[in-house]
Design an enzyme around this catalytic site. Structure first.
Site, PDB file in Angstrom:
ATOM      1  N   HIS A  83       0.822  -1.221   0.000  1.00 44.88           N
ATOM      2  CA  HIS A  83       0.000   0.000   0.000  1.00 44.88           C
ATOM      3  C   HIS A  83       0.847   1.258   0.000  1.00 44.88           C
ATOM      4  CE1 HIS A  83       0.271  -0.316   4.545  1.00 44.88           C
ATOM      5  NE2 HIS A  83       0.290   1.004   4.438  1.00 44.88           N
ATOM      6  N   ASP A 220       1.153  -7.790   1.985  1.00 53.95           N
ATOM      7  CA  ASP A 220       1.362  -6.345   1.869  1.00 53.95           C
ATOM      8  C   ASP A 220       2.854  -6.020   1.728  1.00 53.95           C
ATOM      9  OD1 ASP A 220       0.931  -3.659   1.792  1.00 53.95           O
ATOM     10  OD2 ASP A 220      -0.246  -3.564   3.639  1.00 53.95           O
ATOM     11  N   SER A 655       4.056   1.932   8.528  1.00 52.85           N
ATOM     12  CA  SER A 655       3.772   1.016   7.428  1.00 52.85           C
ATOM     13  C   SER A 655       5.039   0.755   6.625  1.00 52.85           C
ATOM     14  CB  SER A 655       2.702   1.597   6.512  1.00 52.85           C
ATOM     15  OG  SER A 655       1.454   1.630   7.138  1.00 52.85           O
TER      16      SER A 655
END
Length: 719
Positions: A83, A220, A655
């Site tokens: 992402h 991810d 992240s």
């Protein structure tokens, strides 16, 4: 239309001495104080290297200016979350070449794709305490806008001196509510390229349904590569640039990860709010966040309806949708936790104890008493302004916002270099060019107009409206929906700023050309300028007055905690931090079920629906059903693990952060939290808090068995 997340105050801190076992996003130089608990938790490598942000392994950890990442090869290969690369995939996609859906793998270096404009790999190379130069005696006497301006000039001077060494980006970070400042110098790598991303059915498997949820089965991960010029220095994209050679890169783990194992995460967490004042808590959870949830729900519904059946528009808006949807669900989770808890009551009680402690001593009362009283009223003033600004942002067309910023840049260019505002200096003009360029791939006029119309109708029902903004848009409160639509249609039809070349041309034009332009969005920007300057002055005055008193509040809090024998660590502020914990499930979970520490690829098959959010690639499903593990199965699980839970203290900005084992080897990537504990930014709960991580074994298995990325595996030193 812009989506501006407004700060609700200056960050305070969380408490070291009373911190729970796994609480804390620690500054590297604080880690020696934590040697005993880290060793007790299972750390096997020396603590010393972890206190040096330039040594291994922290020297391999980089910022993507919003996400975290790490070097995993001597040739500048960078691994981060899918992402975090999503915007670059979107930028390079079209209906004919849909990288969002199908993923991407460069066969050779020459096939790697330029990332979206503005993408940076930032490598920290130095950090210096500059508190004495920022908070000098003169600044201590200033208040209001004068204080804000003086603070800005001091930080600008520090940045200018730091950036004399070309190819670097420098920032001054505030800690402990603005009572400590550090100058951070980073190598700014501008040529960043997409190397590999799995298909959407891997990188976004589960979509919004599984976002912030457990159990999770999301791959991810994605890869960038950092490039520099032939001389080894940062350079803009060019065919003859070479892969960057980092001083440090991470090694993949050589031992299997097990439940109970020590893990740590290093990255650039954005912000936390654990010691906000009671008024800030009440405003955030009883006004700001409920309003944001309502507006974000509307935004997502309008974008979906407007782009339906138009794949090109869906691709253009994909990055916006992903960002809004993520924040939407996160904020809903925070509100649910707040409504079911007593955060405000506990914050009021702890603040009352601080006030009583200050008032109990004449010296403390003289030093901090006034600031503690004044800060509350200043917060009330700023919150009222923030509410107005949030609504104004919602009804301002995207192109009008760009025109206003370009006009402001043109005005700032007329000033001497040392008098230009931060963000509008010569060092920033490359960023502006990239922002103007990238808009062309992330803007859809029909969708933008539909959003503005929707929020304009709501805005006109408010008691307080901005006459200047409404006038610039050519609307008024007496118009019905048809008239509003007609006015907006004329506004959008009268501009050429949707054209990439036109926007780029305005980057170079002087103020006089803006003032005589017939372009509808430019005219509106010119008409709004004085009003925007008045609002800016008001914000800067409040910022200065509030900042001066907030420093005092922070001093009082630190002294209060020190009197109890406690040391504090600063809230997250996008600087490098380390958190540590262990791989751990949760028993029982809130819903009464146990959360196991690991999920496996069998869960992918169970969730697969062949469409929508649960549409795994056929090649992956075939490999799972054939039990083709190729050495990546966990002996205890008997299959390939996908995601795992860990008691790591993390937040937005983390992240893509590398998750390291007791030896400092890469075992996974941090990518999410759980919905029932996203309020941990404000209220950490050690018993419940879990971070969701990608297991590196799943990434390596997918790369080798499914995507055939052997070239990259070999580069990473993997068999």
């Amino acid at each position: 239309m812009k989506w501006r997340v407004l700060s609700v105050g200056l960050p305070l801190a969380a408490v070291l001495g009373s911190a729970a076992a796994h609480e804390g996003m620690w500054l590297p130089d604080q880690l020696p104080k934590l040697a005993a608990p880290m060793k007790a938790a299972g750390l096997q490598m020396p603590v010393g290297p972890l206190s040096d942000l330039l040594a291994h392994p922290l020297g391999a950890v980089v910022s993507l200016d919003g996400c975290s990442a790490s070097f995993v090869s001597p040739k500048g290969l960078v691994v981060t979350n899918h992402h975090c690369v999503y915007g670059s995939l979107q930028y390079n996609s079209s209906p004919q070449r849909d990288l969002l859906k199908h993923g991407f793998l460069a066969a050779e270096l020459k096939d790697e794709l330029p990332a979206a404009p503005g993408t940076r790999v930032l490598v920290t190379v130095a950090q210096t305490d500059v508190t004495a130069r920022v908070l000098d005696a003169q600044l201590q006497q200033l208040d209001g806008q004068a204080r804000t301006q003086a603070l800005e000039k001091r930080t600008q001077q520090l940045v200018r001196e730091c950036e004399q060494d070309s190819g670097h980006r420098c920032t001054v970070k505030a800690y402990y509510g603005g009572s400590l400042y550090r100058l951070i110098k980073q190598l700014e790598i501008r040529d960043v390229r997409v190397v590999h991303a799995p298909a959407q059915g891997v990188g976004l498997f589960g979509g919004d349904t599984d976002n912030w949820m457990w159990p999770r089965h999301t791959g991810d991960y994605s890869f960038y590569r950092a490039y520099v010029g032939p001389d080894g220095k940062p350079a803009d994209y060019a065919a003859n640039n070479q892969p960057y050679q980092p001083k440090h890169h991470l090694q993949m783990a050589t031992t299997p990860l097990r439940e109970g194992d020590f893990v740590m995460v290093a990255g650039y967490p954005g912000s936390t709010d654990r010691y906000r004042l009671p008024r800030e808590v009440a405003y955030a959870f009883e006004e700001q966040k409920p309003r944001d949830v309502a507006q974000m729900g509307d935004i997502l519904a309008i974008i979906k309806a407007s782009t339906a059946g138009r794949r090109d528009a869906e691709i253009r808006m994909a990055n916006t949708v992903a960002g809004v949807a993520n924040y939407y669900k996160n904020t809903q989770g925070q509100l649910a936790s707040y409504e079911g808890g007593d955060l405000l009551q506990r914050r009021e009680a702890s603040h009352a104890k601080l006030l009583a402690w200050v008032q109990a001593d004449p010296a403390r009362r003289a030093r901090w008493g006034a600031a503690l009283q004044e800060v509350d009223e200043l917060l009330a003033q700023r919150q009222a302004l923030q509410t107005d600004l949030r609504w104004q942002d919602q009804i301002e067309p995207t192109l009008l916002g760009h025109a206003a910023e370009l006009l402001h840049l043109a005005h700032e260019r007329t000033k001497p270099a040392d008098q230009r505002e931060s963000g509008y200096q010569a060092r920033d003009e490359g960023d502006w060019r990239e922002a103007v360029t990238s808009l062309g791939k992330r803007y859809d006029a029909d969708t933008d107009r539909a959003l503005v119309l929707h929020f304009l109708q709501q805005y006109l029902k408010r008691d307080k409206t901005n006459a200047a903004l409404l006038g610039a848009l050519g609307v008024n409160a007496q118009m019905d929906e048809a008239a509003l639509q007609q006015a907006l249609t004329a506004l959008y039809a009268g501009t050429q700023l949707q054209d990439d070349a036109q926007r780029l041309a305005w980057l170079e034009r002087p103020v006089a050309e803006f003032e005589r332009s017939s372009d509808s969005m430019v005219r509106a920007a010119v008409a709004l300028r004085q009003h925007r300057l008045q609002q800016q002055a008001l914000q800067r005055d409040l910022q200065g007055r509030l900042g001066k008193r907030y420093v005092r509040v922070m001093e009082a809090l630190r002294a209060y905690r020190a009197a109890a024998g406690e040391e504090i660590y600063p809230d997250a502020n996008s600087s490098l931090r380390v958190a540590f914990g262990k791989v751990s499930g949760r028993k029982p979970a809130v819903d009464g079920s146990d959360w196991h520490a690991f999920t496996t690829v069998q869960g992918i098959v169970a969730k697969h629906r062949g469409e929508g959010e649960f549409d795994a690639p056929a090649a992956q499903l075939a490999a799972i059903k054939a039990r083709n593990w190729d050495g990546y199965a966990d002996a205890k699980l008997g299959t390939v693990p996908v995601n795992f839970l860990a008691t790591l203290d993390t937040t937005g900005g983390n992240s893509g952060s590398p998750v390291l084992n007791a030896q400092g080897q890469l075992v996974g990537l941090l990518f999410d939290g759980t919905l029932d504990t996203v309020i941990s930014d404000w209220d950490f709960d050690d018993k419940r808090n879990r971070s969701i991580c990608l297991d590196a074994r799943y990434m390596l298995w997918q790369m080798k068995v499914v995507d055939k990325a052997q070239r990259l595996l070999q580069e990473m030193g993997v068999r």
